[in-house]
Design an enzyme around this catalytic site. Structure first.
Site, mmCIF file in Angstrom:
data_model
loop_
_atom_site.group_PDB
_atom_site.id
_atom_site.type_symbol
_atom_site.label_atom_id
_atom_site.label_comp_id
_atom_site.label_asym_id
_atom_site.label_seq_id
_atom_site.Cartn_x
_atom_site.Cartn_y
_atom_site.Cartn_z
ATOM 1 N N PRO A 155 0.834 -1.203 0.000
ATOM 2 C CA PRO A 155 0.000 0.000 0.000
ATOM 3 C C PRO A 155 0.873 1.258 0.000
ATOM 4 O O PRO A 155 1.894 1.310 0.695
ATOM 5 C CB PRO A 155 -0.800 -0.101 1.306
ATOM 6 C CG PRO A 155 -0.612 -1.480 1.814
ATOM 7 C CD PRO A 155 0.608 -2.052 1.168
ATOM 8 N N ASP A 194 14.698 2.527 4.988
ATOM 9 C CA ASP A 194 13.834 1.807 4.050
ATOM 10 C C ASP A 194 14.623 1.258 2.865
ATOM 11 O O ASP A 194 14.456 0.097 2.482
ATOM 12 C CB ASP A 194 12.746 2.740 3.494
ATOM 13 C CG ASP A 194 11.651 3.002 4.506
ATOM 14 O OD1 ASP A 194 11.903 2.762 5.703
ATOM 15 O OD2 ASP A 194 10.566 3.446 4.103
HETATM 16 O O1 PMV Z 1 6.491 5.877 8.279
HETATM 17 P P1 PMV Z 1 7.864 5.659 7.752
HETATM 18 O O2 PMV Z 1 8.076 4.292 7.168
HETATM 19 O O3 PMV Z 1 8.327 6.779 6.848
HETATM 20 O O4 PMV Z 1 8.854 5.623 9.005
HETATM 21 C C1 PMV Z 1 9.201 6.768 9.719
HETATM 22 C C2 PMV Z 1 10.187 6.387 10.772
HETATM 23 C C3 PMV Z 1 10.636 7.538 11.656
HETATM 24 O O5 PMV Z 1 11.512 6.999 12.612
HETATM 25 C C4 PMV Z 1 9.461 8.175 12.367
HETATM 26 C C5 PMV Z 1 11.348 8.612 10.840
HETATM 27 C C6 PMV Z 1 12.690 8.187 10.254
HETATM 28 O O6 PMV Z 1 13.090 8.847 9.287
HETATM 29 O O7 PMV Z 1 13.344 7.283 10.764
#
Ligand code: PMV
Length: 303
Positions: free
Chosen positions: A87, A138
């Site tokens: 998603p 990621d």
């Molecule tokens: O929601 P996502 O997958 O973009 O994760 C954000 C994770 C945080 O720790 C809140 C921000 C980051 O850049 O690590």
């Protein structure tokens, strides 16, 4: 035609605290984005959003990858089609997966031979270009697969239990939520600071538990992590209701994954109870994806 794919990811522990240098544990999950590429006379990018050429409005990540390869090769035309099970905009790493899978597909088509580290680095630079700021998490986890402790990039054992994602379908802005936590931390540093370092300690303890395959304890720790994420203001009523629904129906533990404020929660559950956990989240109003951890990062599926 060449097909490459890359996985999505969830956070077992540590989102938000990782922004303050604390460790986090991420897990690649077996929901994937597939990219098909074939030689063509011009640039053609197609997805469920439509068919375009280089177009930073409709296909920003793929367009940026194509431009990058045009700068380093004689690429003039290619047909790229995107199929995604992840998603979009829900914290499951859909933008990293489309970016990384496209890099691998063009690398394979052009015979360049990029190493995994190069792919992860290029993917991060492209996410930064498109998003303004992006953590390396990621793109790294999606390239390598598996369960990874960050920022150390330490690979842990794969977890062998079911993973259930509940999507609120509520838009959440990572940038805004990170800014809200920063504001709270400035206002109450003596209170919020220890919460963030406590979350970091959960990742340290979590590392041992993942390698010991102690899912009962991992679940308990995820529940504590959820309480602390709520404490720093990144929860919402839907996320709370899904996490309780999951726990009440036999999950080992459940928490927000990613930025929170909407987006998704994640539960881990014994394989035999996964149907009940999924049904409970769905009846609380969540869009459910049942998946598992994967150690398969970006890969060529067919040449
Ligand atoms: O929601 P996502 O997958 O973009 O994760 C954000 C994770 C945080 O720790 C809140 C921000 C980051 O850049 O690590």
């Amino acid at each position: 035609m060449i097909t490459c794919s890359a996985p999505g990811k969830v956070y077992l522990f540590g989102e938000h605290a990782v922004v303050y240098g604390e460790p986090a544990i991420c897990c690649a999950v077996d929901i994937r984005t597939r990219i098909n590429v074939a030689p063509a006379d011009s640039i053609i990018i197609s997805s469920s959003l439509g068919t375009t050429g280089i177009d930073f409005e409709v296909h920003p990540y793929v367009s940026a990858v194509v431009e990058r390869f045009q700068n380093m090769s004689s690429l003039e035309g290619v047909s790229i089609s995107i199929e995604s099970e992840i998603p979009v905009g829900s914290g499951l790493g859909s933008s990293a997966a489309v970016t990384i899978a496209t890099i691998k597909a063009l690398d394979s088509l052009l015979g360049i031979g990029l190493e995994l580290d190069d792919i992860a680095r290029m993917g991060h630079e492209i996410e930064q270009r498109i998003q303004g700021a992006a953590s390396q998490t990621d793109t790294y986890v999606c390239t390598m697969g598996g369960v990874v402790m960050i920022p150390q990039r330490k690979v842990l054992d794969l977890i062998d239990c079911s993973i259930v994602v509940g999507n609120t379908n509520i838009f959440s802005s990572t940038k805004e939520l990170v800014a809200n936590v920063a504001e709270l931390n400035e206002k109450f540093p003596d209170v919020v600071g220890p919460v963030l370092s406590s979350i970091g300690k959960m990742s340290v303890t979590g590392e041992e538990l993942v390698n010991a395959k102690d899912y009962v304890s991992i679940g308990k720790l995820m529940n504590i992590n959820q309480g602390l994420l709520d404490a720093i203001g990144v929860g919402c009523s839907e996320l709370s209701s899904f996490t309780y629904a999951a726990r009440d129906s036999g999950a080992y533990g459940a928490k927000i994954t990613g930025a929170g404020g909407g987006g998704c929660m994640v539960a881990i559950a014994p394989h035999e109870l996964v149907g009940g956990v999924a049904a409970a989240i769905a009846s609380a109003g969540g869009e459910v994806v049942v998946t598992k951890a994967t150690d398969i990062g970006v890969r060529v599926e067919s040449l």
